[in-house]
Design an enzyme around this catalytic site. Structure first.
Site, PDB file in Angstrom:
ATOM      1  N   CYS A   1       0.826  -1.208   0.000  1.00 12.33           N
ATOM      2  CA  CYS A   1       0.000   0.000   0.000  1.00 12.33           C
ATOM      3  C   CYS A   1       0.863   1.263   0.000  1.00 12.33           C
ATOM      4  CB  CYS A   1      -0.974   0.036   1.160  1.00 12.33           C
ATOM      5  SG  CYS A   1      -2.140   1.408   1.022  1.00 12.33           S
TER       6      CYS A   1
ATOM      7  N   CYS B   1      -5.637   2.716  -4.794  1.00 11.68           N
ATOM      8  CA  CYS B   1      -5.028   3.252  -3.582  1.00 11.68           C
ATOM      9  C   CYS B   1      -5.916   4.369  -3.040  1.00 11.68           C
ATOM     10  CB  CYS B   1      -3.631   3.781  -3.895  1.00 11.68           C
ATOM     11  SG  CYS B   1      -2.701   4.253  -2.430  1.00 11.68           S
TER      12      CYS B   1
END
Length: 300
Positions: free
Chosen positions: A48, A225
């Site tokens: 991430c 994201c």
């Protein structure tokens, strides 16, 4: 160097260790006028890529609401806020709105928690050197790698990631092996959305290989994201290979929205648990075009 011994005290924290997330919040709430908060990011790839910034924006949002003017700085080793220029330019505005200072080309190499000092390797036009920065809060994202049983084995490339074709997910040297997820060397952002996109591709292509068929499908590099820019808004960055912009919705994804906050807070946790059981949910992403100019009224 020194990170493990420093974590959890003297303002040194990391949300990449789940038990320290409450301490991150404690450190953020404890900042006062003029105190310095450093948020770091290591060399890619990491799990991430937006997580280092999420903690920073939530801290900045809280301090703004409390009327506290702290010195917040973001220190990544790269030259921009995000690897996709389309989104990086929008994040530049978010950073400027908060008064956050970017420190590009800074790679954290040493932490002295007791002295509240962080040492960075700085790379710029003047070459490479080490600089020391003081802090009152330091949020660290540690460098990441594949597990040792993979990294020290025969399946990986020179960087230590399982070597596969980026589209078919088939190993480039061992055709009976396929890989997906964070430990493969596919050049996509390492997110749950990426795994969700890779899973059906890998399953189909394994069956094609087993049955000696030539109908392999291809992964387009899609990743998502959700960048939490405040306690109320999210910039939903969705993209694929070669920087292609692939949002699920037709609205300009560079603008932080309350609707995306709801998706992040309520829909995605529900979807994660369904994914673990094999129910992948809807997939609306597609390549879309947007004006080069930023949308008006970008704000956290």
């Amino acid at each position: 160097d020194g990170l493990v011994a420093s974590l959890g005290a003297n303002g040194v924290t990391s949300n990449y260790r789940y038990d320290l997330a409450p301490y991150t919040w404690e450190c953020a709430k404890g900042l006062r006028n003029g105190q310095r908060a450093l948020f770091t990011q290591p060399q890619m790839p990491i799990k991430c890529a937006g997580a280092p910034q999420k903690a920073m924006y939530l801290t900045a949002d809280h301090l703004r609401k409390q009327g506290v003017q702290a010195d917040i700085r973001f220190a990544p080793p790269g030259p921009s806020m995000f690897g996709i220029p389309f989104y990086a330019k929008a994040l530049d505005k978010v950073v400027a709105d908060y008064g956050i200072t970017p420190m590009f080309g800074h790679e954290l190499i040493k932490v002295d928690g007791a002295a509240q000092k962080a040492t960075f390797r700085v790379s710029d036009d003047q070459g490479s050197r080490e600089v020391e920065e003081s802090f009152d809060m330091l949020h660290v994202v540690p460098p990441q790698s594949a597990p040792d049983f993979l990294r020290n084995g025969p399946l990986v490339d020179s960087a230590g990631w399982v070597e596969v074709d980026r589209e078919t997910l088939q190993h480039t040297r061992y055709p009976h092996i396929f890989a997906l997820g964070d430990c493969s060397n596919t050049p996509n952002s390492k997110t749950a959305a990426a795994v969700r996109g890779q899973a059906p591709i890998a399953a189909h292509n394994v069956l094609s290989a087993v049955e000696d068929r030539a109908d392999m499908t291809r992964y387009d590099g899609y990743a998502s994201c959700p960048l939490t820019t405040s306690h109320e808004r999210v910039m939903l960055a969705e993209f694929g290979y070669d920087g292609k912009i692939m949002p699920s919705f037709p609205a300009d994804p560079r603008k932080p929205r309350r609707f995306y906050w709801w998706i992040k807070q309520s829909f995605l946790p529900w979807l994660y648990w369904r994914m673990l059981k094999g129910n992948l949910g809807p997939d609306w992403h597609r390549t879309r075009s947007f004006p080069e100019s930023l949308p008006t009224a970008i704000r956290p």
